[in-house]
Write an enzyme that holds these catalytic residues in place. Structure first.
Site, PDB file in Angstrom:
ATOM      1  N   TYR A  61       0.844  -1.196   0.000  1.00 38.04           N
ATOM      2  CA  TYR A  61       0.000   0.000   0.000  1.00 38.04           C
ATOM      3  C   TYR A  61       0.882   1.250   0.000  1.00 38.04           C
ATOM      4  O   TYR A  61       1.646   1.496   0.936  1.00 38.04           O
ATOM      5  CB  TYR A  61      -0.942   0.014   1.211  1.00 38.04           C
ATOM      6  CG  TYR A  61      -2.002  -1.081   1.201  1.00 38.04           C
ATOM      7  CD1 TYR A  61      -2.249  -1.850   0.056  1.00 38.04           C
ATOM      8  CD2 TYR A  61      -2.774  -1.351   2.322  1.00 38.04           C
ATOM      9  CE1 TYR A  61      -3.219  -2.845   0.043  1.00 38.04           C
ATOM     10  CE2 TYR A  61      -3.749  -2.348   2.314  1.00 38.04           C
ATOM     11  CZ  TYR A  61      -3.958  -3.097   1.170  1.00 38.04           C
ATOM     12  OH  TYR A  61      -4.919  -4.080   1.167  1.00 38.04           O
ATOM     13  N   SER A 207     -13.311  -4.112   1.268  1.00 38.62           N
ATOM     14  CA  SER A 207     -14.257  -3.274   0.500  1.00 38.62           C
ATOM     15  C   SER A 207     -15.692  -3.472   0.998  1.00 38.62           C
ATOM     16  O   SER A 207     -16.617  -3.678   0.204  1.00 38.62           O
ATOM     17  CB  SER A 207     -14.151  -3.565  -1.003  1.00 38.62           C
ATOM     18  OG  SER A 207     -12.828  -3.418  -1.464  1.00 38.62           O
ATOM     19  N   PRO A 208     -15.923  -3.407   2.320  1.00 36.31           N
ATOM     20  CA  PRO A 208     -17.258  -3.695   2.863  1.00 36.31           C
ATOM     21  C   PRO A 208     -18.295  -2.618   2.557  1.00 36.31           C
ATOM     22  O   PRO A 208     -19.478  -2.853   2.720  1.00 36.31           O
ATOM     23  CB  PRO A 208     -16.997  -3.780   4.376  1.00 36.31           C
ATOM     24  CG  PRO A 208     -15.851  -2.852   4.598  1.00 36.31           C
ATOM     25  CD  PRO A 208     -14.975  -3.009   3.385  1.00 36.31           C
ATOM     26  N   ALA A 210     -18.299  -1.369  -0.516  1.00 39.58           N
ATOM     27  CA  ALA A 210     -18.214  -1.383  -1.984  1.00 39.58           C
ATOM     28  C   ALA A 210     -17.546  -0.089  -2.473  1.00 39.58           C
ATOM     29  O   ALA A 210     -18.049   0.605  -3.357  1.00 39.58           O
ATOM     30  CB  ALA A 210     -19.584  -1.598  -2.617  1.00 39.58           C
ATOM     31  N   GLY A 212     -17.256   2.783  -1.100  1.00 43.66           N
ATOM     32  CA  GLY A 212     -17.971   4.037  -0.843  1.00 43.66           C
ATOM     33  C   GLY A 212     -19.420   4.002  -1.315  1.00 43.66           C
ATOM     34  O   GLY A 212     -20.249   4.799  -0.861  1.00 43.66           O
ATOM     35  N   LEU A 214     -21.878   2.020  -0.675  1.00 45.79           N
ATOM     36  CA  LEU A 214     -22.880   1.712   0.352  1.00 45.79           C
ATOM     37  C   LEU A 214     -23.011   2.821   1.406  1.00 45.79           C
ATOM     38  O   LEU A 214     -23.848   2.728   2.293  1.00 45.79           O
ATOM     39  CB  LEU A 214     -22.571   0.358   1.011  1.00 45.79           C
ATOM     40  CG  LEU A 214     -22.826  -0.851   0.094  1.00 45.79           C
ATOM     41  CD1 LEU A 214     -22.180  -2.121   0.663  1.00 45.79           C
ATOM     42  CD2 LEU A 214     -24.315  -1.076  -0.121  1.00 45.79           C
ATOM     43  N   GLY A 216     -24.048   5.562   0.459  1.00 42.02           N
ATOM     44  CA  GLY A 216     -25.231   6.241  -0.069  1.00 42.02           C
ATOM     45  C   GLY A 216     -24.949   7.641  -0.582  1.00 42.02           C
ATOM     46  O   GLY A 216     -25.849   8.344  -1.024  1.00 42.02           O
TER      47      GLY A 216
HETATM   48  N1  LIG Z   1      -6.689  -8.073   0.584  1.00 38.33           N
HETATM   49  C1  LIG Z   1      -6.973  -7.404  -0.481  1.00 38.33           C
HETATM   50  O1  LIG Z   1      -6.706  -7.833  -1.621  1.00 38.33           O
HETATM   51  C2  LIG Z   1      -7.692  -6.082  -0.333  1.00 38.33           C
HETATM   52  C3  LIG Z   1      -8.272  -5.462  -1.466  1.00 38.33           C
HETATM   53  C4  LIG Z   1      -8.954  -4.254  -1.263  1.00 38.33           C
HETATM   54  C5  LIG Z   1      -9.017  -3.690   0.013  1.00 38.33           C
HETATM   55  N2  LIG Z   1      -8.409  -4.303   1.071  1.00 38.33           N
HETATM   56  C6  LIG Z   1      -8.475  -3.735   2.455  1.00 38.33           C
HETATM   57  O2  LIG Z   1      -9.805  -3.362   2.756  1.00 38.33           O
HETATM   58  C7  LIG Z   1      -9.857  -1.962   3.071  1.00 38.33           C
HETATM   59  C8  LIG Z   1     -11.179  -1.381   2.654  1.00 38.33           C
HETATM   60  O3  LIG Z   1     -11.449  -1.598   1.282  1.00 38.33           O
HETATM   61  P1  LIG Z   1     -11.683  -0.398   0.246  1.00 38.33           P
HETATM   62  O4  LIG Z   1     -10.912   0.787   0.680  1.00 38.33           O
HETATM   63  O5  LIG Z   1     -11.426  -0.991  -1.103  1.00 38.33           O
HETATM   64  O6  LIG Z   1     -13.242  -0.149   0.264  1.00 38.33           O
HETATM   65  P2  LIG Z   1     -14.362   0.346   1.297  1.00 38.33           P
HETATM   66  O7  LIG Z   1     -13.911   0.198   2.676  1.00 38.33           O
HETATM   67  O8  LIG Z   1     -15.579  -0.350   0.868  1.00 38.33           O
HETATM   68  O9  LIG Z   1     -14.515   1.881   0.910  1.00 38.33           O
HETATM   69  C9  LIG Z   1     -13.615   2.842   1.366  1.00 38.33           C
HETATM   70  C10 LIG Z   1     -13.968   4.212   0.810  1.00 38.33           C
HETATM   71  O10 LIG Z   1     -15.344   4.524   1.052  1.00 38.33           O
HETATM   72  C11 LIG Z   1     -15.466   5.895   1.446  1.00 38.33           C
HETATM   73  N3  LIG Z   1     -15.959   5.869   2.839  1.00 38.33           N
HETATM   74  C12 LIG Z   1     -15.480   5.121   3.870  1.00 38.33           C
HETATM   75  N4  LIG Z   1     -16.223   5.306   4.974  1.00 38.33           N
HETATM   76  C13 LIG Z   1     -17.188   6.158   4.655  1.00 38.33           C
HETATM   77  C14 LIG Z   1     -18.259   6.716   5.364  1.00 38.33           C
HETATM   78  N5  LIG Z   1     -18.488   6.400   6.638  1.00 38.33           N
HETATM   79  N6  LIG Z   1     -19.085   7.586   4.726  1.00 38.33           N
HETATM   80  C15 LIG Z   1     -18.874   7.895   3.445  1.00 38.33           C
HETATM   81  N7  LIG Z   1     -17.881   7.392   2.700  1.00 38.33           N
HETATM   82  C16 LIG Z   1     -17.044   6.534   3.301  1.00 38.33           C
HETATM   83  C17 LIG Z   1     -14.065   6.511   1.333  1.00 38.33           C
HETATM   84  O11 LIG Z   1     -13.869   7.007   0.009  1.00 38.33           O
HETATM   85  P3  LIG Z   1     -14.450   8.416  -0.527  1.00 38.33           P
HETATM   86  O12 LIG Z   1     -14.636   9.309   0.641  1.00 38.33           O
HETATM   87  O13 LIG Z   1     -13.430   8.886  -1.487  1.00 38.33           O
HETATM   88  O14 LIG Z   1     -15.719   8.008  -1.219  1.00 38.33           O
HETATM   89  C18 LIG Z   1     -13.184   5.308   1.521  1.00 38.33           C
HETATM   90  O15 LIG Z   1     -11.905   5.482   0.964  1.00 38.33           O
HETATM   91  C19 LIG Z   1      -8.620  -1.378   2.381  1.00 38.33           C
HETATM   92  O16 LIG Z   1      -8.231  -0.144   2.932  1.00 38.33           O
HETATM   93  C20 LIG Z   1      -7.615  -2.487   2.616  1.00 38.33           C
HETATM   94  O17 LIG Z   1      -7.124  -2.410   3.957  1.00 38.33           O
HETATM   95  C21 LIG Z   1      -7.768  -5.507   0.912  1.00 38.33           C
END
Ligand SMILES: NC(=O)c1ccc[n+]([C@@H]2O[C@H](COP(=O)([O-])OP(=O)(O)OC[C@H]3O[C@@H](n4cnc5c(N)ncnc54)[C@H](OP(=O)(O)O)[C@@H]3O)[C@@H](O)[C@H]2O)c1
Length: 316
Positions: A61, A207-208, A210, A212, A214, A216
């Site tokens: 990362y 990516s729980p 999705a 961002g 989810l 909304g």
């Molecule tokens: N093992 C693997 O291959 C793998 C792959 C992917 C991810 N991961 C891990 O999983 C973590 C999370 O996955 P992800 O970052 O892909 O997706 P995510 O958690 O589904 O979405 C994160 C994004 O959603 C937005 N967000 C987060 N909380 C929010 C809230 N409360 N209200 C409004 N917007 C919000 C932010 O972006 P904006 O504000 O820009 O919209 C944030 O960067 C990563 O950081 C990493 O540690 C692991």
């Protein structure tokens, strides 16, 4: 907030983990433009303050910057912080020593003597067998530099194979970190979730939200547009946003009852299942606080089932 044991007898961690892929990542997340170290330090401090000081990172990362930032922030707090990081099984890593060397570098960047969880980022076995890899990880548990061993993006069959090797060393496989949310439910149909339950392996859901969607905030009518690599993701197009509208609408409706945000409801749908820990990515203190509010309460069985029903198209 009820804490969770990783795997059969691993370390006890928070029910929500904070994802730090975006911490230092310019390639996908646009680090340095819309947010930077100051926002991330505030996000880190908020996690400590609200009791979710459990962070997921990886050596890749931001090419090490995510681990470095965590190291700097941890240095400034006296509170306990738990770190899950990852090893990349890259083609040039062909011996058990390379596992040890990669961990040494991660620990240096993190400025800690050990981590709570060390995960294999992808199931690549072309250059190092799972046998060599899992034994090298078990060695590190014995050395005390990692508390538990995890894998990521492993299929049900690959999990079983890893578990078998580790069991011979008395080190149970603690987690499989996989994509899982209301809009990504494939692990329910491809055997991963069932295998995890059977083997006593905890699912870390990445990516729980999705990415961002989810929360909304990205809707057909809103002016919010996603930054970075998401611009090219069809799920964020007008058509994509229309498709998820029934899910977002139900999240809002349920959230209103509890005075919770759609993001909190979406994450609670995972937390409520037990043995599933969402890794919610966050770039700001506000997002950390919001995501931490996904734990400490429960959707009713009926609400959980309604969300399950509306998101069935995302099971395949
Ligand atoms: N093992 C693997 O291959 C793998 C792959 C992917 C991810 N991961 C891990 O999983 C973590 C999370 O996955 P992800 O970052 O892909 O997706 P995510 O958690 O589904 O979405 C994160 C994004 O959603 C937005 N967000 C987060 N909380 C929010 C809230 N409360 N209200 C409004 N917007 C919000 C932010 O972006 P904006 O504000 O820009 O919209 C944030 O960067 C990563 O950081 C990493 O540690 C692991």
């Amino acid at each position: 907030m009820e804490n969770i044991t990783l795997g059969q007898n691993g370390p006890v961690v928070k029910p929500v983990c904070i994802g730090t892929w975006a911490w230092g990542d310019k390639l996908f997340w646009n680090y340095g433009n819309e947010y930077g170290p100051q926002e991330l330090q505030a996000a880190f401090e908020a996690a400590v303050e609200v009791g979710v000081a459990f962070f997921d990172t990886a050596e890749v990362y931001g090419f090490g910057v995510s681990e470095q930032l965590l190291g700097q922030f941890m240095h400034k707090t006296t509170q306990q912080v738990q770190i899950a990081t990852k090893y990349g099984p890259f083609p040039w890593r062909i011996t058990a020593q390379s596992v040890s060397d990669a961990l040494t570098e991660s620990l240096k960047r993190l400025q800690v003597p050990k981590v709570t969880l060390y995960q294999v980022h992808w199931p690549f076995t072309f250059f190092m067998s799972q046998e060599t890899l899992m034994n090298a990880l078990a060695d590190e548990v014995e050395r005390g530099r990692i508390e538990a061993v995890g894998v990521s993006n492993y299929s049900a069959e690959q999990m079983r194979a890893a578990q078998k090797i580790l069991t011979c060393r008395g080190v149970p496989l603690a987690v499989n970190q996989v994509r899982y949310s209301l809009l990504d439910r494939q692990i329910e149909t491809n055997g991963i979730l069932d295998a995890a339950r059977e083997l006593g392996v905890t699912i870390l859901a990445y990516s729980p939200l999705a990415q961002g969607l989810l929360s909304g905030k990205y809707t057909v009518n809103s002016s919010q547009t996603p930054s970075g690599g998401r611009k090219w993701d069809p799920r964020f197009s007008k058509q994509g946003l229309q498709k998820i509208e029934p899910v977002i609408s139900l999240l809002r409706q349920i959230g209103e009852k509890y005075d919770r945000t759609p993001a909190q409801v979406a994450l609670n749908w995972l937390v409520t299942q037990g043995n599933v820990i969402p890794i919610a990515g966050a770039k700001t203190a506000q997002q950390v606080r919001d995501n931490a509010g996904a734990a400490g309460w429960r959707l009713s069985d009926e609400e959980w089932a309604e969300l399950e029903k509306v998101s069935r198209p995302w099971r395949i």
